[in-house]
Design a protein around this motif. Structure first.
Motif, PDB file in Angstrom:
ATOM      1  N   ARG A  10      53.077  69.408  36.336  1.00 18.21           N
ATOM      2  CA  ARG A  10      53.936  68.454  36.333  1.00 18.21           C
ATOM      3  C   ARG A  10      54.333  68.348  37.969  1.00 18.21           C
ATOM      4  O   ARG A  10      54.527  67.237  38.375  1.00 18.21           O
ATOM      5  N   LEU A  11      54.496  69.483  38.640  1.00 15.45           N
ATOM      6  CA  LEU A  11      54.873  69.381  40.151  1.00 15.45           C
ATOM      7  C   LEU A  11      53.843  68.704  40.878  1.00 15.45           C
ATOM      8  O   LEU A  11      54.229  67.944  41.659  1.00 15.45           O
ATOM      9  N   SER A  12      52.650  69.056  40.671  1.00 15.11           N
ATOM     10  CA  SER A  12      51.559  68.476  41.446  1.00 15.11           C
ATOM     11  C   SER A  12      51.251  67.147  41.142  1.00 15.11           C
ATOM     12  O   SER A  12      51.122  66.308  42.158  1.00 15.11           O
ATOM     13  N   ALA A  13      51.550  66.554  40.005  1.00 11.81           N
ATOM     14  CA  ALA A  13      51.555  65.334  39.542  1.00 11.81           C
ATOM     15  C   ALA A  13      52.729  64.304  40.194  1.00 11.81           C
ATOM     16  O   ALA A  13      52.388  63.361  40.804  1.00 11.81           O
ATOM     17  N   ALA A  14      54.090  65.078  40.436  1.00 15.13           N
ATOM     18  CA  ALA A  14      55.078  64.444  41.004  1.00 15.13           C
ATOM     19  C   ALA A  14      54.863  64.256  42.342  1.00 15.13           C
ATOM     20  O   ALA A  14      55.007  63.331  43.199  1.00 15.13           O
ATOM     21  N   GLN A  15      54.099  65.291  43.210  1.00 16.91           N
ATOM     22  CA  GLN A  15      54.037  65.069  44.427  1.00 16.91           C
ATOM     23  C   GLN A  15      52.993  64.021  44.734  1.00 16.91           C
ATOM     24  O   GLN A  15      53.234  63.262  45.572  1.00 16.91           O
ATOM     25  N   PHE A 133      45.192  73.007  37.865  1.00 17.80           N
ATOM     26  CA  PHE A 133      44.063  73.211  38.932  1.00 17.80           C
ATOM     27  C   PHE A 133      43.510  71.838  39.493  1.00 17.80           C
ATOM     28  O   PHE A 133      43.275  71.499  40.520  1.00 17.80           O
ATOM     29  N   ASN A 134      43.290  71.082  38.720  1.00 17.59           N
ATOM     30  CA  ASN A 134      42.591  69.767  38.834  1.00 17.59           C
ATOM     31  C   ASN A 134      43.783  69.001  40.134  1.00 17.59           C
ATOM     32  O   ASN A 134      42.932  68.603  40.966  1.00 17.59           O
ATOM     33  N   VAL A 135      44.683  68.613  39.825  1.00 19.86           N
ATOM     34  CA  VAL A 135      45.752  67.992  40.301  1.00 19.86           C
ATOM     35  C   VAL A 135      45.862  68.567  41.881  1.00 19.86           C
ATOM     36  O   VAL A 135      45.826  67.981  42.806  1.00 19.86           O
ATOM     37  N   LEU A 136      46.319  69.883  41.755  1.00 18.04           N
ATOM     38  CA  LEU A 136      46.440  70.635  43.018  1.00 18.04           C
ATOM     39  C   LEU A 136      45.143  70.735  43.966  1.00 18.04           C
ATOM     40  O   LEU A 136      45.440  70.461  44.982  1.00 18.04           O
ATOM     41  N   CYS A 137      44.049  70.953  43.305  1.00 20.67           N
ATOM     42  CA  CYS A 137      43.112  70.962  44.039  1.00 20.67           C
ATOM     43  C   CYS A 137      42.319  69.789  44.691  1.00 20.67           C
ATOM     44  O   CYS A 137      42.265  69.640  45.800  1.00 20.67           O
ATOM     45  N   HIS A 138      42.693  68.627  43.881  1.00 21.56           N
ATOM     46  CA  HIS A 138      42.107  67.328  44.538  1.00 21.56           C
ATOM     47  C   HIS A 138      43.213  66.920  45.539  1.00 21.56           C
ATOM     48  O   HIS A 138      42.808  66.278  46.370  1.00 21.56           O
ATOM     49  N   THR A 153      52.043  65.352  54.660  1.00 21.90           N
ATOM     50  CA  THR A 153      52.155  67.244  54.396  1.00 21.90           C
ATOM     51  C   THR A 153      53.051  67.123  53.324  1.00 21.90           C
ATOM     52  O   THR A 153      54.008  66.509  52.688  1.00 21.90           O
ATOM     53  N   LEU A 154      52.657  68.507  52.525  1.00 26.95           N
ATOM     54  CA  LEU A 154      53.682  68.585  51.510  1.00 26.95           C
ATOM     55  C   LEU A 154      54.189  70.095  51.632  1.00 26.95           C
ATOM     56  O   LEU A 154      53.574  71.082  52.545  1.00 26.95           O
ATOM     57  N   PRO A 155      55.287  70.543  50.933  1.00 28.69           N
ATOM     58  CA  PRO A 155      55.939  72.022  50.987  1.00 28.69           C
ATOM     59  C   PRO A 155      54.425  72.891  50.732  1.00 28.69           C
ATOM     60  O   PRO A 155      53.482  72.649  49.999  1.00 28.69           O
ATOM     61  N   PRO A 156      54.495  74.158  51.202  1.00 31.18           N
ATOM     62  CA  PRO A 156      53.253  75.072  50.807  1.00 31.18           C
ATOM     63  C   PRO A 156      53.463  75.293  49.549  1.00 31.18           C
ATOM     64  O   PRO A 156      54.618  75.400  48.856  1.00 31.18           O
ATOM     65  N   PRO A 157      52.292  75.337  48.745  1.00 30.83           N
ATOM     66  CA  PRO A 157      52.375  75.560  47.490  1.00 30.83           C
ATOM     67  C   PRO A 157      52.743  77.067  47.122  1.00 30.83           C
ATOM     68  O   PRO A 157      52.671  78.103  47.790  1.00 30.83           O
ATOM     69  N   THR A 158      53.700  77.175  45.800  1.00 26.57           N
ATOM     70  CA  THR A 158      54.334  78.366  45.579  1.00 26.57           C
ATOM     71  C   THR A 158      53.476  79.103  44.569  1.00 26.57           C
ATOM     72  O   THR A 158      52.223  78.779  43.999  1.00 26.57           O
ATOM     73  N   ASP A 159      53.916  80.285  44.339  1.00 25.06           N
ATOM     74  CA  ASP A 159      53.074  81.280  43.579  1.00 25.06           C
ATOM     75  C   ASP A 159      53.122  80.497  41.902  1.00 25.06           C
ATOM     76  O   ASP A 159      52.126  80.523  41.397  1.00 25.06           O
ATOM     77  N   GLN A 161      53.045  77.495  41.319  1.00 25.07           N
ATOM     78  CA  GLN A 161      52.250  76.405  41.242  1.00 25.07           C
ATOM     79  C   GLN A 161      50.681  76.600  41.210  1.00 25.07           C
ATOM     80  O   GLN A 161      49.872  75.880  40.768  1.00 25.07           O
ATOM     81  N   VAL A 162      50.456  77.776  42.149  1.00 28.16           N
ATOM     82  CA  VAL A 162      49.205  78.292  42.336  1.00 28.16           C
ATOM     83  C   VAL A 162      48.609  79.198  41.232  1.00 28.16           C
ATOM     84  O   VAL A 162      47.271  79.041  40.824  1.00 28.16           O
ATOM     85  N   SER A 163      49.029  79.937  40.736  1.00 34.61           N
ATOM     86  CA  SER A 163      48.938  81.017  39.748  1.00 34.61           C
ATOM     87  C   SER A 163      48.238  80.303  38.425  1.00 34.61           C
ATOM     88  O   SER A 163      46.986  80.597  37.869  1.00 34.61           O
ATOM     89  N   PRO A 164      48.699  79.288  37.931  1.00 35.65           N
ATOM     90  CA  PRO A 164      48.163  78.587  36.888  1.00 35.65           C
ATOM     91  C   PRO A 164      46.635  77.994  37.057  1.00 35.65           C
ATOM     92  O   PRO A 164      45.815  78.175  36.365  1.00 35.65           O
ATOM     93  N   ALA A 165      46.715  77.520  38.430  1.00 38.35           N
ATOM     94  CA  ALA A 165      45.433  77.160  38.812  1.00 38.35           C
ATOM     95  C   ALA A 165      44.253  78.275  38.718  1.00 38.35           C
ATOM     96  O   ALA A 165      43.001  78.029  38.481  1.00 38.35           O
ATOM     97  N   ILE A 166      44.757  79.176  39.273  1.00 34.41           N
ATOM     98  CA  ILE A 166      43.949  80.450  39.456  1.00 34.41           C
ATOM     99  C   ILE A 166      43.428  80.833  38.013  1.00 34.41           C
ATOM    100  O   ILE A 166      42.502  81.186  37.833  1.00 34.41           O
ATOM    101  N   GLY A 167      44.334  80.871  37.107  1.00 33.09           N
ATOM    102  CA  GLY A 167      44.126  81.219  36.028  1.00 33.09           C
ATOM    103  C   GLY A 167      42.957  80.461  35.357  1.00 33.09           C
ATOM    104  O   GLY A 167      42.469  81.164  34.465  1.00 33.09           O
TER     105      GLY A 167
END
Length: 265
Positions: A10-15, A133-138, A153-159, A161-167
């Motif tokens: 949701r966060l990456s899609a909103a950004q 993963f898809n939205v953050l990465c692309h 620019t966007l705020p640096p990604p947080t844990d 936001q990133v942890s589920p993509a890594i998962g």
């Protein structure tokens, strides 16, 4: 469950949604960092994924079995659409996809297996991590500078936001490539990821003919690969070479063979 995956998606899609009104026609047509795709094609890809999640298409014989070629096909089908039409598909189906993913977390089917053609089998609730993963990465690696063409620019990604993509990446790692990757792992390899999304897992060799490599939590490897999690998103998907971002201790040739072969889609 993976409610964190829904929140991350949701966060990456909103950004991405917040940036869309600021992207000019010429910028939509700029080459992205995803080879062969313009910025508008990256959005078309994300919109196509959302559309298929909400309204799965009927079986189509002859579709590419290689997942990357399948994605290329779906993007090619949308190249004749206007920018507005591509944006409309993304905006129409993405909220509905997010709602479905959220419902999956509480569903009695949440742990049931779902086959993603070309990518493996995942518990239904983990599909939220796939979107995260898809939205953050692309967005961050293909569309936005410094690797992509968009000067926002966007705020640096947080844990969070990133942890589920890594998962998702780690869940897919043993499934996406088959014997060519399995055969590179001859000793346990510890993969230590630092920073936002930090985690450590051990990649274990396949146990015999017809079996696959496996992952376990923790540092049980005789050889260690160390990188930031954010860099792993780039080099683990072959967007960037791994050597500038990884340090290896132990059996460097074995680790290098694994890293040279790894390609998470």
């Amino acid at each position: 469950m993976t409610e964190a995956g829904v929140a991350s998606a949701r966060l990456s899609a909103a950004q991405l949604d917040e940036l869309i009104p600021h992207i000019h026609d010429s910028q939509w047509d700029s080459p992205s960092a995803c080879a062969g795709w313009r910025v508008i094609d990256v959005l078309a890809h994300l919109g196509a994924l959302a559309h298929e999640a909400v309204d799965p298409p009927p079986p189509e014989p002859g579709l590419p079995t290689v997942r990357e070629r399948y994605h290329d096909l779906r993007v090619d089908q949308r190249r004749s659409l206007s920018h507005a039409e591509v944006i409309d598909e993304w905006r129409t189906y993405t909220p509905r996809q997010l709602d479905l993913l959220e419902a999956d977390q509480a569903s009695t089917r949440s742990a049931g297996p779902v086959t993603v053609p070309g990518l493996g089998v995942y518990p239904r609730h983990l599909l939220a991590n796939t979107m995260a993963f898809n939205v953050l990465c692309h967005l961050r690696y293909d569309m936005l500078a410094p690797d992509g063409p968009l000067p926002f620019t966007l705020p640096p990604p947080t844990d969070q936001q990133v942890s589920p993509a890594i998962g998702f990446m780690l869940a897919g790692l043993p499934q996406m490539q088959g014997p060519e990757l399995d055969n590179t792992v001859t000793v346990p390899l510890s993969l230590e990821l630092t920073g936002p999304g930090a985690t450590t897992v051990t990649v274990h060799p396949a146990r015999g003919s017809g079996t696959r490599l496996t992952l376990s939590p923790g540092d049980d490897g005789s050889t260690r690969i160390r990188s930031t999690a954010l860099s792993f998103i780039a080099w683990g998907t072959t967007r960037k070479p791994w050597r500038p971002y990884c340090t290896i201790s132990g059996d460097e040739p074995v680790a290098a063979a694994f890293l040279d072969c790894l390609n998470i889609i």
